[in-house]
Design a protein around this motif. Structure first.
Motif, short mmCIF file in Angstrom:
data_model
loop_
_atom_site.label_atom_id
_atom_site.label_comp_id
_atom_site.label_asym_id
_atom_site.label_seq_id
_atom_site.Cartn_x
_atom_site.Cartn_y
_atom_site.Cartn_z
N PRO A 203 -0.83 -6.30 -5.60
CA PRO A 203 -1.56 -6.27 -4.34
C PRO A 203 -1.96 -4.85 -3.98
CG PRO A 203 0.39 -7.63 -4.17
CD PRO A 203 0.48 -6.89 -5.46
N ARG A 204 -3.18 -4.70 -3.43
CA ARG A 204 -3.66 -3.39 -3.02
C ARG A 204 -3.26 -3.12 -1.58
NH1 ARG A 204 -7.51 -6.05 -5.54
NH2 ARG A 204 -8.54 -6.66 -3.62
N PRO A 205 -2.80 -1.88 -1.25
CA PRO A 205 -2.45 -1.58 0.14
C PRO A 205 -3.69 -1.55 1.01
CG PRO A 205 -2.39 0.41 -1.19
CD PRO A 205 -2.62 -0.74 -2.14
N PRO A 206 -3.55 -1.84 2.31
CA PRO A 206 -4.71 -1.80 3.18
C PRO A 206 -5.26 -0.39 3.29
CG PRO A 206 -2.72 -2.36 4.40
CD PRO A 206 -2.34 -2.19 2.98
N LYS A 207 -6.55 -0.28 3.62
CA LYS A 207 -7.19 1.02 3.75
C LYS A 207 -6.55 1.79 4.91
CE LYS A 207 -11.54 -1.00 2.19
NZ LYS A 207 -12.91 -1.34 2.55
N PRO A 208 -6.19 3.07 4.69
CA PRO A 208 -5.52 3.84 5.73
C PRO A 208 -6.29 3.89 7.04
CG PRO A 208 -5.40 4.98 3.62
CD PRO A 208 -6.30 3.82 3.43
N ALA B 118 -3.38 -8.06 1.23
CA ALA B 118 -3.75 -6.70 0.85
C ALA B 118 -5.10 -6.29 1.41
CB ALA B 118 -3.77 -6.58 -0.68
N GLU B 119 -6.00 -7.25 1.55
CA GLU B 119 -7.38 -6.92 1.93
C GLU B 119 -7.63 -6.96 3.44
OE1 GLU B 119 -9.81 -9.60 -0.27
OE2 GLU B 119 -9.23 -8.78 -2.23
#
Length: 337
Positions: free
Chosen positions: A2-7, A290-291
């Motif tokens: 999973p990709r982390p959310p955008k800062p 993640a998104e």
């Protein structure tokens, strides 16, 4: 992974929480994209999840050291509401609903399983019959979305591939064996063994006290019950044939295959489909977590996008040992030689 959310997105959501705190109303318990979960909604649904946990004989959330049961239940409930918000969004966008007849049938099943205690358990949490109907509808929506996702992700090719991967689970083998301590003993017995005398040799020489009185008969079981080394030799034999000695952690085996039966794909298709549906839903949910920009009010904990869990602020864990699945109204329904 999973990709982390955008800062920047997270900062914007935290800012939204802070602005809410300065306004007339209290800040939300969580922000999921454009949606809000309020404190009142969370408090009301905590009763729902206590009820569901009680049906399953479980606590409402797992309290960490020094944490109150109330806080653990709040974290667990909020984690599930975040997932539910994502599921509702998918359902709305595709016109997915739950049939009234399905709700009624499920409630009847719950009543049959719980009996007269159901009303008492509802009352204990200040819930009503209408609340129960809404709970069941919400749970069934998870199932409907899972099925809808699978319709686009799960086909015959995927089912066949999983069937081939798990073939041993669907293979029933009937074997006999003679267990011995050394390779030399096993080789000597293998040279003597025939279809006629196998049972007598097992009774006399096998150190497996469980099967030797029965002539070494291990019965008919799934091939996956046995150790891989044992299965490899057994499945290489024809019915009635006796194989060469093979070593496992238990000793040296002389194996006779009695019969083998592989369940056809069509008989296990529903089981395989269910497994693939769950996988497709889990992957979709991980992507969403993640998104989608998600922030949690710090008074309840901190959001972990890798799992979708709300963790205690003091926790240093980045990935909990287990991820609680969507709650359900009722509990989901030999040693190897």
């Amino acid at each position: 992974m999973p990709r982390p959310p955008k800062p920047l997105g997270v900062l914007a959501l935290v800012a939204a929480l802070a602005l809410s705190a300065c306004s007339a109303g209290p800040p939300p318990a969580a922000v999921i994209g454009d949606d809000r979960i309020t404190d009142d909604q969370l408090a009301e649904d905590m009763s729902v999840f206590r009820f569901l946990a009680g049906l399953n004989g479980q606590p409402c959330g797992q309290a960490t050291a020094g944490e109150t049961e109330q806080s653990a239940c709040a974290r667990f409930t909020l984690s599930t509401l975040i997932r539910e918000d994502l599921v509702k969004g998918y359902a709305r966008g595709r016109g997915i609903t739950v049939d009234d007849a399905q709700v009624a049938e499920t409630i009847a099943q719950v009543r049959s399983a719980i009996g007269g205690d159901l009303d008492a358990q509802l009352q204990a949490q200040d819930l009503t019959e209408d609340d129960l109907t809404q709970i069941v509808r919400r749970i069934l929506l998870f199932d409907e979305v899972e099925v809808a996702l699978a319709a686009t992700e799960v086909g015959d090719d995927e089912i066949r591939q999983l069937y081939d991967q798990q073939r041993e689970q669907f293979t029933q083998i009937h074997t006999k064996h003679i267990l011995l301590e050394t390779e030399a003993e096993a080789a000597r017995i293998a040279n003597r063994a025939t279809r006629r005398n196998f049972a007598q040799l097992a009774k006399r020489f096998s150190i497996d006290t469980g099967s030797s009185p029965n002539g070494g008969d291990l019965g008919t079981v799934a091939a996956s019950t046995f150790l891989p080394e044992f299965v490899e030799v057994a499945l290489a034999l024809d019915p009635g044939q006796i194989g060469p000695p093979v070593q496992t952690q238990f000793g040296w085996h002389v194996i006779q295959l009695v019969s083998v039966d592989v369940l056809p794909l069509e008989e296990v298709r529903d089981q395989l489909t269910g497994t693939l549906q769950a996988q497709a839903f889990s992957e979709w949910l991980s992507d969403q977590l993640a998104e989608v920009e998600i922030a949690v009010n710090p008074k309840y904990g901190r959001f972990d996008p890798a799992t979708g869990d709300v963790l205690p602020i003091r926790s240093t864990a980045t990935t909990p040992a287990t991820r609680p699945p969507p709650v359900t109204a009722t509990a989901t329904p030999g040693s190897a030689p």
